[in-house]
Structure formats: structure tokens, C-alpha cells
Write a protein that holds these residues in place. Structure first.
Motif, PDB file in Angstrom:
ATOM      1  N   ALA A  43       0.829  -1.210   0.000  1.00  0.00           N
ATOM      2  CA  ALA A  43       0.000   0.000   0.000  1.00  0.00           C
ATOM      3  C   ALA A  43       0.862   1.258   0.000  1.00  0.00           C
ATOM      4  N   LYS A  44       1.888   1.276   0.834  1.00  0.00           N
ATOM      5  CA  LYS A  44       2.782   2.443   0.910  1.00  0.00           C
ATOM      6  C   LYS A  44       3.640   2.574  -0.347  1.00  0.00           C
ATOM      7  N   SER A  45       4.129   1.446  -0.860  1.00  0.00           N
ATOM      8  CA  SER A  45       5.037   1.458  -2.005  1.00  0.00           C
ATOM      9  C   SER A  45       4.395   2.017  -3.264  1.00  0.00           C
ATOM     10  N   GLY A  46       3.071   1.927  -3.364  1.00  0.00           N
ATOM     11  CA  GLY A  46       2.371   2.450  -4.530  1.00  0.00           C
ATOM     12  C   GLY A  46       2.244   3.962  -4.544  1.00  0.00           C
ATOM     13  N   LYS A  47       2.652   4.610  -3.443  1.00  0.00           N
ATOM     14  CA  LYS A  47       2.587   6.066  -3.308  1.00  0.00           C
ATOM     15  C   LYS A  47       1.217   6.626  -3.742  1.00  0.00           C
ATOM     16  N   PRO A  48       0.139   6.135  -3.096  1.00  0.00           N
ATOM     17  CA  PRO A  48      -1.195   6.596  -3.485  1.00  0.00           C
ATOM     18  C   PRO A  48      -1.431   8.054  -3.100  1.00  0.00           C
ATOM     19  N   THR A  49      -2.345   8.681  -3.788  1.00  0.00           N
ATOM     20  CA  THR A  49      -2.688  10.076  -3.533  1.00  0.00           C
ATOM     21  C   THR A  49      -4.157  10.256  -3.164  1.00  0.00           C
ATOM     22  N   LEU A  50      -4.945   9.170  -3.226  1.00  0.00           N
ATOM     23  CA  LEU A  50      -6.384   9.283  -3.013  1.00  0.00           C
ATOM     24  C   LEU A  50      -6.940   8.035  -2.325  1.00  0.00           C
ATOM     25  N   PHE A  51      -7.816   8.250  -1.323  1.00  0.00           N
ATOM     26  CA  PHE A  51      -8.583   7.185  -0.699  1.00  0.00           C
ATOM     27  C   PHE A  51      -9.970   7.194  -1.330  1.00  0.00           C
ATOM     28  N   ILE A  52     -10.494   6.015  -1.668  1.00  0.00           N
ATOM     29  CA  ILE A  52     -11.836   5.889  -2.248  1.00  0.00           C
ATOM     30  C   ILE A  52     -12.557   4.766  -1.509  1.00  0.00           C
ATOM     31  N   THR A  53     -13.806   4.989  -1.141  1.00  0.00           N
ATOM     32  CA  THR A  53     -14.636   3.922  -0.587  1.00  0.00           C
ATOM     33  C   THR A  53     -15.896   3.823  -1.416  1.00  0.00           C
ATOM     34  N   LEU A  54     -16.181   2.613  -1.905  1.00  0.00           N
ATOM     35  CA  LEU A  54     -17.402   2.333  -2.651  1.00  0.00           C
ATOM     36  C   LEU A  54     -18.269   1.413  -1.795  1.00  0.00           C
ATOM     37  N   THR A  55     -19.521   1.756  -1.664  1.00  0.00           N
ATOM     38  CA  THR A  55     -20.424   0.961  -0.846  1.00  0.00           C
ATOM     39  C   THR A  55     -21.428   0.212  -1.714  1.00  0.00           C
ATOM     40  N   SER A  56     -22.039  -0.763  -1.103  1.00  0.00           N
ATOM     41  CA  SER A  56     -23.056  -1.546  -1.785  1.00  0.00           C
ATOM     42  C   SER A  56     -24.336  -1.485  -0.961  1.00  0.00           C
ATOM     43  N   ARG A  57     -25.414  -1.097  -1.599  1.00  0.00           N
ATOM     44  CA  ARG A  57     -26.701  -1.019  -0.918  1.00  0.00           C
ATOM     45  C   ARG A  57     -27.190  -2.436  -0.614  1.00  0.00           C
ATOM     46  N   ARG A  58     -27.656  -2.651   0.606  1.00  0.00           N
ATOM     47  CA  ARG A  58     -28.176  -3.981   0.988  1.00  0.00           C
ATOM     48  C   ARG A  58     -29.415  -4.294   0.182  1.00  0.00           C
ATOM     49  N   ARG A  59     -29.480  -5.528  -0.271  1.00  0.00           N
ATOM     50  CA  ARG A  59     -30.632  -5.998  -1.023  1.00  0.00           C
ATOM     51  C   ARG A  59     -31.065  -7.333  -0.426  1.00  0.00           C
ATOM     52  N   PRO A  60     -32.289  -7.418   0.049  1.00  0.00           N
ATOM     53  CA  PRO A  60     -32.727  -8.654   0.695  1.00  0.00           C
ATOM     54  C   PRO A  60     -32.774  -9.858  -0.247  1.00  0.00           C
ATOM     55  N   ASP A  61     -32.897  -9.610  -1.543  1.00  0.00           N
ATOM     56  CA  ASP A  61     -32.990 -10.707  -2.508  1.00  0.00           C
ATOM     57  C   ASP A  61     -31.629 -11.156  -3.032  1.00  0.00           C
ATOM     58  N   ARG A  62     -30.546 -10.543  -2.565  1.00  0.00           N
ATOM     59  CA  ARG A  62     -29.199 -10.871  -3.030  1.00  0.00           C
ATOM     60  C   ARG A  62     -28.288 -11.197  -1.854  1.00  0.00           C
ATOM     61  N   SER A  63     -27.187 -11.870  -2.163  1.00  0.00           N
ATOM     62  CA  SER A  63     -26.227 -12.227  -1.113  1.00  0.00           C
ATOM     63  C   SER A  63     -25.092 -11.201  -1.054  1.00  0.00           C
ATOM     64  N   PRO A  64     -24.393 -11.141   0.077  1.00  0.00           N
ATOM     65  CA  PRO A  64     -23.217 -10.270   0.163  1.00  0.00           C
ATOM     66  C   PRO A  64     -22.145 -10.633  -0.874  1.00  0.00           C
ATOM     67  N   SER A  65     -21.983 -11.913  -1.171  1.00  0.00           N
ATOM     68  CA  SER A  65     -20.996 -12.314  -2.179  1.00  0.00           C
ATOM     69  C   SER A  65     -21.379 -11.794  -3.562  1.00  0.00           C
ATOM     70  N   TRP A  66     -22.648 -11.806  -3.880  1.00  0.00           N
ATOM     71  CA  TRP A  66     -23.119 -11.228  -5.143  1.00  0.00           C
ATOM     72  C   TRP A  66     -22.765  -9.742  -5.177  1.00  0.00           C
ATOM     73  N   ALA A  67     -23.054  -9.041  -4.069  1.00  0.00           N
ATOM     74  CA  ALA A  67     -22.771  -7.605  -4.003  1.00  0.00           C
ATOM     75  C   ALA A  67     -21.272  -7.336  -4.168  1.00  0.00           C
ATOM     76  N   ALA A  68     -20.432  -8.181  -3.575  1.00  0.00           N
ATOM     77  CA  ALA A  68     -18.974  -8.007  -3.707  1.00  0.00           C
ATOM     78  C   ALA A  68     -18.544  -8.178  -5.166  1.00  0.00           C
TER      79      ALA A  68
END
Length: 180
Positions: A43-68
Motif C-alpha cells: 500500500a505504501k510502495s504504490g505512493k497513493p494520492t487518493l482514498f476511495i470507498t465504494l459501498t453496496s446497498r443492501r438488497r434482501p434478494d441478493r447475497s453479500p458475495s453477489w454484491a462483492a
């Protein structure tokens, strides 16, 4: 588990060398610290300049693995669109999955780029994944990069089915000059 049961023994008279076989599992108490240290180093060696977080909306008809799996697809498309729209050669990154308390995936990314427009990213995620909730911030120190990455990998070594715990672009560790 190899860590507790097996080893390689090399005998060349008069010396004997014993090499323990490691399982390299995140859940293994012997292997996990080394894996975390390697991830911090990458992580450090890549000298990143930006943090990004992407979320997944919970869906009762789908699994967490599907969302991933869908988050991985969305990130690939987003990255491709960003490169094309901004005339860039690439968008180097390292991505880590987090499992939330409710078991749903979040994708945490450190990237090396000048900037990504928050509204553009949110609109893209809404269209691709119906999850417009994104988070962006600039990297201010490499210790924060290490904390950011290991916080999420250290929470739970669980891996969603069909995706890696973490991965990076081929050019993330390349000695490329950071954009300013």
C-alpha cells in the motif's frame, strides 16, 4: 494447516536446515501478521494520492458475495471510464474488501491519481450499482495509508465468495511519477 504440522528438512552434512511450511491463510495466527505487513508495504510502495470507498446497498434478494462481485465489476468499469474520459494511460490502485457488521461488502481503494470528481463517481456508482454513496479524500501521509488498508483487512479475514480479499493493478507498484 501446514504451519503446525509440516516442514522441509535440508541436510547437507554437517548442517541441517528446517524450513516450516506456511499455509498463508489470513485466519492463521502464524501467517496473518506477515500477510498484513506485506499488504502495508504494498500500500505504501504504490505512493497513493487518493482514498476511495465504494459501498453496496443492501438488497434482501441478493447475497453479500453477489454484491462483492458486482462492486468489483463496477470498479473495473469506473476505472475504464475514468481513463477514457480523462485521457489517462492508467489509474493505479490497490483495493481491499471490508465486511460490515451486517455482513455486506465495502470496497476500500487507494489510488494514484490527481483527483476524481465526487459527483462523477457518485453518479457512475448510482448507474452501475444503484449505490451512489461514495467517499473520497486525499492521502496526507503514508502512515494513514497503512492504517486505512490494515484497518479493513484486520477487521475480519473473511473473503466474499468469488472475489479476492485484496488486489491491485499491475502498475500500482511501478516507479511512476505521482501526478500533481
Amino acid at each position: 494447516m501446514f504451519c503446525q504440522e509440516w516442514c522441509l528438512v535440508k541436510r547437507i552434512h554437517p548442517e541441517t536446515t528446517v524450513i516450516p511450511l506456511r499455509c498463508k491463510c489470513w485466519s492463521c495466527e502464524e501467517c496473518r501478521p506477515g500477510r498484513v505487513q506485506r499488504l502495508i508495504h504494498e500500500a505504501k510502495s504504490g505512493k497513493p494520492t487518493l482514498f476511495i470507498t465504494l459501498t453496496s446497498r443492501r438488497r434482501p434478494d441478493r447475497s453479500p458475495s453477489w454484491a462483492a462481485r458486482e462492486l468489483v465489476k463496477a470498479w473495473r468499469i469506473l476505472r475504464s471510464r475514468y481513463i477514457k474520459e480523462h485521457g489517462k494511460a492508467s489509474l493505479p490502485f490497490l483495493a481491499v474488501f471490508e465486511e460490515t457488521k451486517k455482513g455486506w461488502p465495502h470496497l476500500h481503494i487507494v489510488a494514484r491519481t490527481k483527483w476524481i470528481d465526487h459527483a462523477w463517481l457518485s453518479n457512475q456508482m448510482a448507474a452501475l450499482h444503484d449505490s451512489p454513496n461514495v467517499w473520497l479524500t486525499r492521502v496526507t501521509s503514508m502512515s494513514k495509508v497503512a492504517h486505512y488498508i490494515t484497518k479493513y483487512i484486520g477487521k475480519n479475514p473473511h473473503r466474499f465468495e468469488g472475489v479476492k480479499r485484496y488486489w491491485r493493478s499491475l502498475d500500482y507498484l511501478s516507479p511512476v511519477a505521482v501526478e500533481r
